[in-house]
Design an enzyme around this catalytic site. Structure first.
Site, PDB file in Angstrom:
ATOM      1  N   TYR A 100      13.308  89.148  43.300  1.00 17.99           N
ATOM      2  CA  TYR A 100      11.873  89.179  43.017  1.00 17.99           C
ATOM      3  C   TYR A 100      11.579  90.652  42.755  1.00 17.99           C
ATOM      4  O   TYR A 100      11.267  91.427  43.654  1.00 17.99           O
ATOM      5  CB  TYR A 100      11.080  88.642  44.210  1.00 17.99           C
ATOM      6  CG  TYR A 100       9.581  88.641  44.013  1.00 17.99           C
ATOM      7  CD1 TYR A 100       9.016  88.194  42.825  1.00 17.99           C
ATOM      8  CD2 TYR A 100       8.738  89.070  45.025  1.00 17.99           C
ATOM      9  CE1 TYR A 100       7.641  88.185  42.654  1.00 17.99           C
ATOM     10  CE2 TYR A 100       7.361  89.062  44.866  1.00 17.99           C
ATOM     11  CZ  TYR A 100       6.818  88.616  43.678  1.00 17.99           C
ATOM     12  OH  TYR A 100       5.452  88.618  43.507  1.00 17.99           O
ATOM     13  N   ASP A 112      12.575  85.986  39.462  1.00 16.01           N
ATOM     14  CA  ASP A 112      11.443  86.562  38.733  1.00 16.01           C
ATOM     15  C   ASP A 112      11.824  88.003  38.447  1.00 16.01           C
ATOM     16  O   ASP A 112      11.806  88.852  39.331  1.00 16.01           O
ATOM     17  CB  ASP A 112      10.174  86.478  39.590  1.00 16.01           C
ATOM     18  CG  ASP A 112       8.938  87.006  38.869  1.00 16.01           C
ATOM     19  OD1 ASP A 112       9.103  87.693  37.839  1.00 16.01           O
ATOM     20  OD2 ASP A 112       7.817  86.754  39.342  1.00 16.01           O
ATOM     21  N   HIS A 172       3.921  79.793  38.194  1.00 11.76           N
ATOM     22  CA  HIS A 172       5.185  79.903  37.469  1.00 11.76           C
ATOM     23  C   HIS A 172       5.816  78.517  37.334  1.00 11.76           C
ATOM     24  O   HIS A 172       5.557  77.628  38.150  1.00 11.76           O
ATOM     25  CB  HIS A 172       6.175  80.796  38.218  1.00 11.76           C
ATOM     26  CG  HIS A 172       5.837  82.248  38.216  1.00 11.76           C
ATOM     27  ND1 HIS A 172       6.578  83.195  37.551  1.00 11.76           N
ATOM     28  CD2 HIS A 172       4.822  82.931  38.817  1.00 11.76           C
ATOM     29  CE1 HIS A 172       6.052  84.394  37.751  1.00 11.76           C
ATOM     30  NE2 HIS A 172       4.992  84.250  38.512  1.00 11.76           N
TER      31      HIS A 172
END
Length: 328
Positions: free
Chosen positions: A170, A209, A317
């Site tokens: 992330y 991500d 998302h």
């Protein structure tokens, strides 16, 4: 998605990395949203469908999925478990979990005997997890040589298997008004070295991500020109670092990497993140931030990589899934 300054513990607990991103980007897209002529036909539900099904996995492949869930607690109330059961991934990478301790989730525990959680030092912030049906040789949650360990907590997990590494991230972002671009540059500097060092030992699968728009093309983000060097995830420093991982500059002894979804879908406009504000999902105002990036020498073994656009409502998302022929 993109953050705040990790060292500031006074940040409102309700503000997420995506909030910081939205406050910057939406100032630039609000007028565009009202002028958008084409309505994007993707589903705009607030919770996941009651019945979810996907095609069977391709024979002799490993299925890996990644999903920014924008809070495990929140997504659990909106159908999270239905996706987990339907996808039935061999390895599931979750980002922005926002948990404060390793959770007790019956669905996850029953399906994944090996679970690894990297938890941020800031309460209800960031967070990364990798859940696996297969036992890794080793697990690490650090970014070697990075001078700010607090910035790394909740951001990265690496599993080592016999024939490859799997990195779930992330990624740090440049923050509202690019206030933490310096932190992002520091992350990129050390991450570039890290992934290249791993790749010299065995092939790497990097996913999660990634918090960067891969290219200036509309297929990867909306309103690229207006966002350039103004919005976290789309600055020269960030995009250059990503390009340098895919294709190392001359003089750097490193292997190449492949943006797998883009390789299989060279011209498709398909995003993984849509802000909840201003009906961005409905208007097709999005970014492709969640990806699979693979060592070039194993990229040809990928048999499928898809963005699960129908899995919307439990997060801002969408999940991305990949099936690859690879021995653990």
């Amino acid at each position: 998605m993109p953050p705040k300054k990790e060292g500031s513990l006074k940040r409102r607990r309700s503000e997420t990395d995506d909030d910081a991103f939205q406050k910057t980007v939406l100032k630039k897209t609000k007028s565009d949203a009202s002028q958008q002529a084409t309505v994007n036909p993707q589903p705009t539900n607030k919770t996941l469908p009651e019945h979810i099904s996907f095609p069977p996995r391709i024979e002799n492949t490993l299925r890996i999925a990644t999903w920014n869930i924008c809070s495990l607690a929140s997504s659990q109330k909106k159908g999270f478990s239905r996706y987990v059961e339907a996808e039935d991934a061999d390895i599931l990478v979750l980002t922005e979990t926002k948990v404060n301790q390793q959770p007790v989730d019956p669905v996850l525990n029953a399906r994944y005997p090996y679970s690894y959680w990297s938890i941020s030092g800031t309460k209800s912030y960031a967070g990364t997890a990798i859940l696996s049906k297969h036992k890794p040789l080793s697990v690490t949650k650090t970014l070697p040589n990075h001078p700010k360990p607090q910035l790394i907590k909740g951001r990265i997990i690496t599993l080592e298997f016999e024939n490859h590494y799997l990195i779930g991230t992330y990624v740090v972002n440049a923050g509202r008004d690019l206030q933490t671009l310096g932190d992002k540059k520091e992350w990129n500097k050390h991450f570039e070295d890290y992934i290249r060092d791993l790749d010299k030992n065995k092939p790497v699968i990097w996913t999660g991500d990634l918090n960067v728009a891969p290219t200036a093309r509309a297929v990867d983000l909306t309103n690229a020109k207006k966002n350039w060097n103004k919005t976290p995830g789309y600055t020269e420093a960030e995009t250059t670092s990503f390009k340098n991982i895919l294709n190392p500059p001359e003089g750097i002894n490193a292997g190449k990497f492949v943006d797998t979804w883009r390789k299989l879908h060279p011209d498709d406009q398909h995003y993984t993140y849509f802000s909840y504000r201003f009906n961005c999902r409905l208007k097709g105002l999005g970014w492709r931030l969640d990806m699979f990036v693979l060592s070039e020498r194993i990229a040809e073994h990928v048999k499928m990589c898809e963005i699960r656009s129908e899995i919307y409502g439990a997060s801002d998302h969408c999940p991305v899934v990949m099936e690859i022929e690879i021995n653990l």
